[in-house]
Design a protein around this motif. Sequence first.
Motif, mmCIF file in Angstrom:
data_model
loop_
_atom_site.group_PDB
_atom_site.id
_atom_site.type_symbol
_atom_site.label_atom_id
_atom_site.label_comp_id
_atom_site.label_asym_id
_atom_site.label_seq_id
_atom_site.Cartn_x
_atom_site.Cartn_y
_atom_site.Cartn_z
ATOM 1 N N LEU A 1 117.014 78.181 1.298
ATOM 2 C CA LEU A 1 117.119 77.732 -0.086
ATOM 3 C C LEU A 1 118.545 77.865 -0.621
ATOM 4 C CD1 LEU A 1 115.176 76.628 -2.253
ATOM 5 C CD2 LEU A 1 114.882 78.978 -3.054
ATOM 6 N N GLY A 2 119.324 78.800 -0.037
ATOM 7 C CA GLY A 2 120.721 78.920 -0.442
ATOM 8 C C GLY A 2 121.079 80.186 -1.188
ATOM 9 N N VAL A 3 120.301 81.273 -0.987
ATOM 10 C CA VAL A 3 120.653 82.527 -1.642
ATOM 11 C C VAL A 3 121.854 83.155 -0.940
ATOM 12 C CG1 VAL A 3 118.257 82.904 -2.321
ATOM 13 C CG2 VAL A 3 119.131 83.992 -0.234
ATOM 14 N N ASP A 4 122.480 84.092 -1.619
ATOM 15 C CA ASP A 4 123.635 84.803 -1.078
ATOM 16 C C ASP A 4 123.303 86.228 -0.656
ATOM 17 O OD1 ASP A 4 125.580 82.665 -1.806
ATOM 18 O OD2 ASP A 4 124.955 83.201 -3.832
ATOM 19 N N TYR A 5 122.177 86.744 -1.149
ATOM 20 C CA TYR A 5 121.759 88.110 -0.865
ATOM 21 C C TYR A 5 120.254 88.165 -0.665
ATOM 22 C CZ TYR A 5 126.054 88.876 -3.574
ATOM 23 O OH TYR A 5 127.330 88.809 -4.063
ATOM 24 N N VAL A 6 119.787 89.260 -0.059
ATOM 25 C CA VAL A 6 118.369 89.611 -0.017
ATOM 26 C C VAL A 6 118.194 90.864 -0.866
ATOM 27 C CG1 VAL A 6 116.497 90.455 1.440
ATOM 28 C CG2 VAL A 6 117.950 88.587 2.239
ATOM 29 N N LYS A 7 117.161 90.870 -1.712
ATOM 30 C CA LYS A 7 116.894 92.025 -2.579
ATOM 31 C C LYS A 7 115.613 92.731 -2.125
ATOM 32 C CE LYS A 7 116.994 94.655 -6.386
ATOM 33 N NZ LYS A 7 116.989 94.027 -7.715
ATOM 34 N N LEU A 8 115.738 94.027 -1.848
ATOM 35 C CA LEU A 8 114.622 94.860 -1.411
ATOM 36 C C LEU A 8 114.245 95.807 -2.538
ATOM 37 C CD1 LEU A 8 115.951 95.699 2.168
ATOM 38 C CD2 LEU A 8 114.685 93.680 1.399
ATOM 39 N N TYR A 9 112.916 96.022 -2.694
ATOM 40 C CA TYR A 9 112.466 96.771 -3.870
ATOM 41 C C TYR A 9 111.790 98.087 -3.495
ATOM 42 C CZ TYR A 9 111.801 96.806 -8.910
ATOM 43 O OH TYR A 9 111.896 97.109 -10.245
ATOM 44 N N THR A 10 111.401 98.808 -4.542
ATOM 45 C CA THR A 10 111.056 100.223 -4.447
ATOM 46 C C THR A 10 109.842 100.543 -3.578
ATOM 47 O OG1 THR A 10 109.743 100.037 -6.470
ATOM 48 C CG2 THR A 10 112.045 100.705 -6.701
ATOM 49 N N GLY A 11 108.927 99.596 -3.405
ATOM 50 C CA GLY A 11 107.691 99.902 -2.684
ATOM 51 C C GLY A 11 107.789 99.822 -1.173
ATOM 52 N N LEU A 12 108.902 99.346 -0.646
ATOM 53 C CA LEU A 12 109.023 99.182 0.802
ATOM 54 C C LEU A 12 109.233 100.527 1.495
ATOM 55 C CD1 LEU A 12 111.266 95.985 1.136
ATOM 56 C CD2 LEU A 12 108.777 96.161 0.934
ATOM 57 N N THR A 13 108.637 100.642 2.672
ATOM 58 C CA THR A 13 108.801 101.856 3.471
ATOM 59 C C THR A 13 110.143 101.825 4.196
ATOM 60 O OG1 THR A 13 107.818 100.883 5.451
ATOM 61 C CG2 THR A 13 106.307 101.892 3.857
ATOM 62 N N GLU A 14 110.489 102.952 4.774
ATOM 63 C CA GLU A 14 111.731 103.036 5.536
ATOM 64 C C GLU A 14 111.731 102.020 6.678
ATOM 65 O OE1 GLU A 14 114.097 106.314 8.290
ATOM 66 O OE2 GLU A 14 112.842 107.007 6.616
ATOM 67 N N GLN A 15 110.602 101.883 7.357
ATOM 68 C CA GLN A 15 110.528 100.940 8.466
ATOM 69 C C GLN A 15 110.660 99.499 7.979
ATOM 70 O OE1 GLN A 15 110.573 101.620 11.719
ATOM 71 N NE2 GLN A 15 110.709 99.403 12.057
#
Length: 466
Positions: free
Chosen positions: A190-204
């Motif tokens: 789609l053309g984004v410049d970044y990926v945003k990761l949020y608080t609920g994701l585990t370390e893995q």
Amino acid sequence: MSKWRMITTLTVCLLGSPMLWAKSSLYSNATVLDVDTGQQHGKQYILVEDQHIVYIGSGKPEQNQDTQVIDLEHRFVMPGLIDSHAHMSLGAVSATVRDKQVHLSAYNGADIAAVNANSMLRWGITTIRNPGGDSQANVNYKQSQVQGQVKGPKAFVAGHLLNDLAFAGLVTVVDDELSIANSIEQQSKLGVDYVKLYTGLTEQQLKSAVRHADSYDLQVIAHLEKVNWQTGAQLGIDHIVHAMPLSAELLPEPHKQSFDKSARPGSFRFFEWYELVDLKSAEVAQMINSLREHNVSVDPTLIVFYNAFFGDQDAVTKHPALSEVHPSLLTNWQTFFTFNLGWTDADFKRAQAVWPKVLEFVKMLDQAGVTLTIGTDVGNPWTIPGISLHQEMALMVEAGISEQKVLQMATRNGAYVIDKDAKFGLLKTGYIADFIVLDKNPLLDIKHTQSIHRVVQNGTTVHLQQ
């Protein structure tokens, strides 16, 4: 961001806009502020051609017959401001109940973005980083600005946040390797410049997302709470947002074991964590050192938390500049959505009591050499497009950081976290001509950044105070 992606984006920004270019402009008698050193250089000439600074110095350069000469005597020039945390298209948040569960959704629209963009540009913000939201809406704003369909800051954007809980208009739910890989692939296309990761994701899951983002040459922005920032840095996350490192791992015993079970959910954690943390502990020191060693930048967004902690005061909820917020968004904050929803008078007192500790933490990051930027979280409650960046800078000074360093964070550092080789964010020959002209010197008082006389973007005056 890859050098190729950066070059492509900036080339389109410069060449794709139908705005009329000034053939050549010479700014004379300017006092140029060096945000790196804090030095002032008086009686300077700045020659702008083809949207770039082609000369800056004390000797008058040669110019064409049709060069426009603009006298800036008694005025100060600094690079254009960069808001590193601006959700340009984010509108009202709503909630519905289905099957005895609350479902949240957020409106995203070009109407919201247009209001934000116009106000931010008038306040001297020539570039923004949008760290997440509706992927299509964010890319649409970026492209519309490039094409001259909307007047506002040039944008570098992330798409939908990757998280474990649904939030329509903001989040793509991921729960395994395949869903993470597919989501990042779609956003890249789609053309984004970044990926945003949020608080609920585990370390893995964070580790997997970083790996897939790297395969598309996309930098990773993360909002981390339960996962220690030190772990995030070791996993390869590039940028962390919000001065809220709410991991129980950073707390003293016995709170390490009990905090996640005993703390109230949601925004109560903001102040409850700060009540318990020892900022001088070995755990906090190790976390901060890890950020510096792995070159992870931090975007504190103090203003959005100030607005939450002090949201019982008219200075926040009745600020005169709230008229610059899109009416539907302002109504949403006044009637439903705030970060202090459910707080009692006692909660506000507790939050305000630890506010100096929040400022102390940010100062510690700066003193340790962590790269800090200036961001506002525009789109979220009580943040006002444009002026909130100036409020953020004032809060950073209140934290004990010098005016010079804060100006550097709002310009050079902002450009650096977009791309290490960025040709904007400084006043230098060969750089894009994004700068602001001020009536007062912000090195003497950070509030003087608000004395905006002229805003120049891509070599063209886009705002002139009458």
